[in-house]
Design a protein around this motif. Structure first.
Motif, PDB file in Angstrom:
ATOM      1  N   LEU A 146       2.394  -7.169   2.142  1.00 42.44           N
ATOM      2  CA  LEU A 146       2.424  -7.869   3.425  1.00 42.44           C
ATOM      3  C   LEU A 146       3.853  -8.209   3.823  1.00 42.44           C
ATOM      4  CD1 LEU A 146       0.838  -9.191   5.742  1.00 42.44           C
ATOM      5  CD2 LEU A 146       0.713 -11.281   4.385  1.00 42.44           C
ATOM      6  N   ALA A 147       4.657  -8.677   2.865  1.00 41.04           N
ATOM      7  CA  ALA A 147       6.050  -9.027   3.160  1.00 41.04           C
ATOM      8  C   ALA A 147       6.835  -7.798   3.613  1.00 41.04           C
ATOM      9  CB  ALA A 147       6.703  -9.660   1.931  1.00 41.04           C
ATOM     10  N   ARG A 148       6.572  -6.648   2.977  1.00 35.86           N
ATOM     11  CA  ARG A 148       7.260  -5.417   3.395  1.00 35.86           C
ATOM     12  C   ARG A 148       6.867  -5.034   4.817  1.00 35.86           C
ATOM     13  NH1 ARG A 148       6.128  -3.671  -1.940  1.00 35.86           N
ATOM     14  NH2 ARG A 148       4.285  -2.539  -1.189  1.00 35.86           N
ATOM     15  N   HIS A 149       5.583  -5.160   5.124  1.00 37.48           N
ATOM     16  CA  HIS A 149       5.112  -4.792   6.459  1.00 37.48           C
ATOM     17  C   HIS A 149       5.677  -5.722   7.532  1.00 37.48           C
ATOM     18  CE1 HIS A 149       2.491  -3.188   9.545  1.00 37.48           C
ATOM     19  NE2 HIS A 149       2.054  -4.422   9.811  1.00 37.48           N
ATOM     20  N   LEU A 150       5.743  -7.017   7.211  1.00 34.02           N
ATOM     21  CA  LEU A 150       6.208  -8.003   8.197  1.00 34.02           C
ATOM     22  C   LEU A 150       7.728  -8.081   8.268  1.00 34.02           C
ATOM     23  CD1 LEU A 150       3.728 -10.930   7.427  1.00 34.02           C
ATOM     24  CD2 LEU A 150       3.515  -9.127   9.137  1.00 34.02           C
TER      25      LEU A 150
END
Length: 314
Positions: free
Chosen positions: A149-153
């Motif tokens: 999620l952190a990579r996507h955001l």
């Protein structure tokens, strides 16, 4: 998927509205069944505006992001009941916040990720770059590996906050639509206004008061005069309307205090005095007395019972 690019707007238009607790519960089940930590966010980001009906149709031709988000916040009640979306600008920051107002509906991780993803999807239509997003907050605590999620955001969200919120540079509000707006902007906006008027007409005054108290309680607004003003009514007119529905203001206020106070006690670590002020009590003693009367135990004992908390969606 309950929502997303596969949604059929024609089918959605004829189906009966799904109760909010059912919607949130099904989203939680869908989230639990996915190993993809970005599933709900991506689903929200990919929602097509036509699939959310009259609200999406009204947003689609807005020329700037600011116009689109203001319309989204104002019209959100036609899409989802007992919830609140707000857009606030402070200095050079724009904050879009989302909350389910009913404190009994918990947990609500999936719907928060889905709705903030939808807001991000609207921003995408106006070419808002990743670096313009300055902060992401969620009410819930992290419950899985967050790296995907952190990579996507492009950043690690903050969890356990007072609200679900996406913050970005206020300058992005002036971003214009990537392509020429489709169709006439006035007609869908008119249909949205008509839908909001009809929703207001069909919603009992007591229900509107209940939602308004819950939405404003975190700001300390719990008195009848201020609630009447926000509803565009006189205090006397509000009393008459509530009497006709057999729901006096003090009873609605006490129910909101009871439900919201219980949630604050078992889902956080706020000081008891702070909770008392948020609920509109004059002091901690009055707060403790009320909760002891309702639950048969003190607020301190209620907090210890947090692990045994009851939710309408469990």
């Amino acid at each position: 998927m309950l929502l997303g690019p596969e949604a059929d707007p024609a089918q959605a238009a004829v189906e009966r509205p799904m109760p909010l607790e059912t919607f949130v519960s099904r989203l939680e089940q869908e989230r639990a069944g996915s190993t993809d930590g970005t599933h709900c966010w991506r689903s929200g980001q990919q929602i097509s505006l036509p699939s959310i009906g009259v609200l999406g149709e009204a947003i689609a031709p807005r020329r700037t992001l600011g116009e689109a988000l203001r319309l989204f916040a104002r019209g959100f009640p036609v899409l989802q009941s007992n919830s609140s979306v707000t857009l606030e600008v402070t200095g050079d920051e724009a904050h879009v916040s989302y909350r389910v107002l009913d404190p009994r509906i918990w947990p609500r991780r999936a719907d928060a990720e889905l709705t903030l993803g939808l807001i991000r999807g609207i921003c995408d239509r106006y070419a808002v770059p990743r670096e313009a997003i300055q902060d992401l907050c969620f009410e819930h605590q992290p419950d899985r590996d967050l790296r995907a999620l952190a990579r996507h955001l492009g950043r690690m969200p903050r969890f356990g906050q007072d609200e679900n919120r996406i913050t970005f540079s206020a300058s992005a509000l002036s971003h214009r639509l990537r392509a020429e707006p489709p169709g006439d902007a006035m007609e869908p906006a008119k249909r949205l206004d008509e839908a909001l008027v009809e929703l207001r007409r069909q919603t009992p005054v007591s229900q509107r008061v209940h939602a308004l108290i819950l939405s404003q309680m975190q700001h300390g607004l719990v008195n009848q005069a201020d609630v009447a003003a926000l509803l565009g009514m006189s205090e006397r007119g509000l009393r008459r309307a509530l009497a006709a529905e057999g729901q006096p203001f003090h009873a609605i206020l006490e129910e909101c205090r009871r439900a919201h106070g219980f949630a604050l006690l078992v889902r956080g670590d706020r000081l008891f005095g702070e909770i008392a002020l948020l609920l509109g009590y004059s002091d901690q003693t009055a707060f403790s007395r009320a909760f002891s009367r309702w639950y048969g135990v003190s607020p301190r004992e209620i907090r210890k019972m947090g692990a045994e908390e009851v939710s309408v969606i469990r």
